[in-house]
Design an enzyme around this catalytic site. Structure first.
Site, PDB file in Angstrom:
ATOM      1  N   ARG A  23       0.807  -1.223   0.000  1.00  9.87           N
ATOM      2  CA  ARG A  23       0.000   0.000   0.000  1.00  9.87           C
ATOM      3  C   ARG A  23       0.838   1.270   0.000  1.00  9.87           C
ATOM      4  O   ARG A  23       0.369   2.341  -0.320  1.00  9.87           O
ATOM      5  CB  ARG A  23      -0.909   0.032   1.237  1.00  9.87           C
ATOM      6  CG  ARG A  23      -1.876  -1.112   1.321  1.00  9.87           C
ATOM      7  CD  ARG A  23      -2.526  -1.177   2.683  1.00  9.87           C
ATOM      8  NE  ARG A  23      -1.494  -1.413   3.687  1.00  9.87           N
ATOM      9  CZ  ARG A  23      -1.609  -1.085   4.969  1.00  9.87           C
ATOM     10  NH1 ARG A  23      -2.695  -0.512   5.416  1.00  9.87           N
ATOM     11  NH2 ARG A  23      -0.631  -1.345   5.817  1.00  9.87           N
ATOM     12  N   GLN A  46       8.331  26.163  15.246  1.00 11.11           N
ATOM     13  CA  GLN A  46       7.918  26.630  13.916  1.00 11.11           C
ATOM     14  C   GLN A  46       8.305  25.571  12.901  1.00 11.11           C
ATOM     15  O   GLN A  46       9.381  24.981  12.996  1.00 11.11           O
ATOM     16  CB  GLN A  46       8.626  27.951  13.617  1.00 11.11           C
ATOM     17  CG  GLN A  46       8.271  28.592  12.296  1.00 11.11           C
ATOM     18  CD  GLN A  46       8.949  29.953  12.132  1.00 11.11           C
ATOM     19  OE1 GLN A  46       8.934  30.782  13.031  1.00 11.11           O
ATOM     20  NE2 GLN A  46       9.536  30.178  10.972  1.00 11.11           N
ATOM     21  N   ASP A  47       7.441  25.324  11.921  1.00 14.99           N
ATOM     22  CA  ASP A  47       7.747  24.443  10.796  1.00 14.99           C
ATOM     23  C   ASP A  47       7.862  25.295   9.539  1.00 14.99           C
ATOM     24  O   ASP A  47       7.060  26.205   9.328  1.00 14.99           O
ATOM     25  CB  ASP A  47       6.639  23.416  10.577  1.00 14.99           C
ATOM     26  CG  ASP A  47       6.671  22.282  11.580  1.00 14.99           C
ATOM     27  OD1 ASP A  47       7.604  22.221  12.395  1.00 14.99           O
ATOM     28  OD2 ASP A  47       5.756  21.445  11.541  1.00 14.99           O
ATOM     29  N   HIS A  61      22.922  29.715   5.757  1.00 17.77           N
ATOM     30  CA  HIS A  61      22.171  30.608   6.631  1.00 17.77           C
ATOM     31  C   HIS A  61      22.272  30.202   8.100  1.00 17.77           C
ATOM     32  O   HIS A  61      22.460  29.041   8.409  1.00 17.77           O
ATOM     33  CB  HIS A  61      20.687  30.605   6.245  1.00 17.77           C
ATOM     34  CG  HIS A  61      20.427  31.011   4.841  1.00 17.77           C
ATOM     35  ND1 HIS A  61      19.438  30.439   4.079  1.00 17.77           N
ATOM     36  CD2 HIS A  61      21.006  31.944   4.053  1.00 17.77           C
ATOM     37  CE1 HIS A  61      19.429  31.000   2.879  1.00 17.77           C
ATOM     38  NE2 HIS A  61      20.381  31.921   2.839  1.00 17.77           N
ATOM     39  N   LYS A  71      17.683  22.974  13.916  1.00 23.10           N
ATOM     40  CA  LYS A  71      16.807  22.578  12.809  1.00 23.10           C
ATOM     41  C   LYS A  71      16.767  21.065  12.675  1.00 23.10           C
ATOM     42  O   LYS A  71      17.808  20.409  12.669  1.00 23.10           O
ATOM     43  CB  LYS A  71      17.323  23.157  11.488  1.00 23.10           C
ATOM     44  CG  LYS A  71      17.373  24.664  11.439  1.00 23.10           C
ATOM     45  CD  LYS A  71      18.029  25.160  10.153  1.00 23.10           C
ATOM     46  CE  LYS A  71      18.123  26.673  10.152  1.00 23.10           C
ATOM     47  NZ  LYS A  71      18.847  27.160   8.953  1.00 23.10           N
ATOM     48  N   TYR A 131      11.632  21.769   7.437  1.00 22.45           N
ATOM     49  CA  TYR A 131      12.446  21.873   8.637  1.00 22.45           C
ATOM     50  C   TYR A 131      11.666  22.442   9.802  1.00 22.45           C
ATOM     51  O   TYR A 131      10.920  23.390   9.679  1.00 22.45           O
ATOM     52  CB  TYR A 131      13.750  22.629   8.407  1.00 22.45           C
ATOM     53  CG  TYR A 131      13.709  23.911   7.639  1.00 22.45           C
ATOM     54  CD1 TYR A 131      13.986  25.117   8.262  1.00 22.45           C
ATOM     55  CD2 TYR A 131      13.439  23.929   6.277  1.00 22.45           C
ATOM     56  CE1 TYR A 131      13.999  26.309   7.549  1.00 22.45           C
ATOM     57  CE2 TYR A 131      13.433  25.114   5.560  1.00 22.45           C
ATOM     58  CZ  TYR A 131      13.711  26.296   6.213  1.00 22.45           C
ATOM     59  OH  TYR A 131      13.699  27.470   5.515  1.00 22.45           O
ATOM     60  N   ASP A 167      21.828  35.871  -1.245  1.00 19.22           N
ATOM     61  CA  ASP A 167      22.854  34.897  -0.854  1.00 19.22           C
ATOM     62  C   ASP A 167      24.178  35.118  -1.579  1.00 19.22           C
ATOM     63  O   ASP A 167      25.225  34.703  -1.092  1.00 19.22           O
ATOM     64  CB  ASP A 167      22.361  33.471  -1.103  1.00 19.22           C
ATOM     65  CG  ASP A 167      21.328  33.024  -0.079  1.00 19.22           C
ATOM     66  OD1 ASP A 167      21.078  33.763   0.898  1.00 19.22           O
ATOM     67  OD2 ASP A 167      20.758  31.924  -0.252  1.00 19.22           O
TER      68      ASP A 167
END
Length: 183
Positions: A23, A46-47, A61, A71, A131, A167
């Protein structure tokens, strides 16, 4: 879950136990009790989720104190080459890095504690990266290190990554080190 140490203290590869049959499959991607038993004792508050095309590079970062983030990362579609750099000044591996490929088909996760710069490059189109973080995003504490720093010699396995304008102008590792920010 299986927790695997890396050469950088505190950085852990996590392999969930996957139950698969005709399945599909099921696995537990987060269990606070199990995480705490393996030294991950910070609350996740936080997600975050990003979607990237093949060749998109995000990072390196981090957030400076008092808003540092731990994280717990994973890929739910596609794959990434993930790289973390130890920026903890008192660490014996300060300035060293670790890289790992994470693919949705393998279900591996990575715990990145506070004190690491983090980045990844998408290896496939429509790569979905999730994350969980231990601190809220705080724009005033946002920082980073340039992805192609000649001193760090990071191998992104891509000669022409797609990098955001933000960046592209991050400082070098030496410039970050010269600021004497205690991480």
């Amino acid at each position: 879950m299986k927790f695997i140490s890396t050469p950088l203290e505190g950085l852990l590869i996590i392999e969930p136990r996957v139950f698969a049959d005709e399945r599909g499959f099921f696995y537990e991607s987060f269990n606070e009790q199990v995480m705490m038993e393996h030294g991950i004792k910070r609350p996740f508050i936080q997600d975050n989720q990003s979607v990237s095309h093949k060749g998109v590079l995000r990072g390196l970062h981090f957030q400076v104190p008092p808003y540092q983030q731990g994280k717990l990362i994973r890929v739910v579609n596609g794959g990434v080459l993930d790289i973390v750099v130890d920026i903890r000044r008192n660490s014996p591996t300060y300035g060293k890095h670790f890289s790992i490929e994470l693919h949705a088909r393998e279900n591996k996760m990575l715990w990145i504690p506070e004190g690491f710069a983090h980045g990844f490059i998408a290896l496939e189109d429509h790569t979905v990266f999730l994350y969980k973080v231990t601190q809220y995003y705080n724009p005033s504490s946002e920082s980073g290190i340039i992805y192609n720093d000649s001193e760090l010699k990071l191998d992104w396995k891509n000669n022409a990554p797609l990098v955001s304008s933000k960046d592209k102008i991050l400082p070098t590792f030496k410039e970050f080190s010269d600021k004497n920010v205690t991480i």
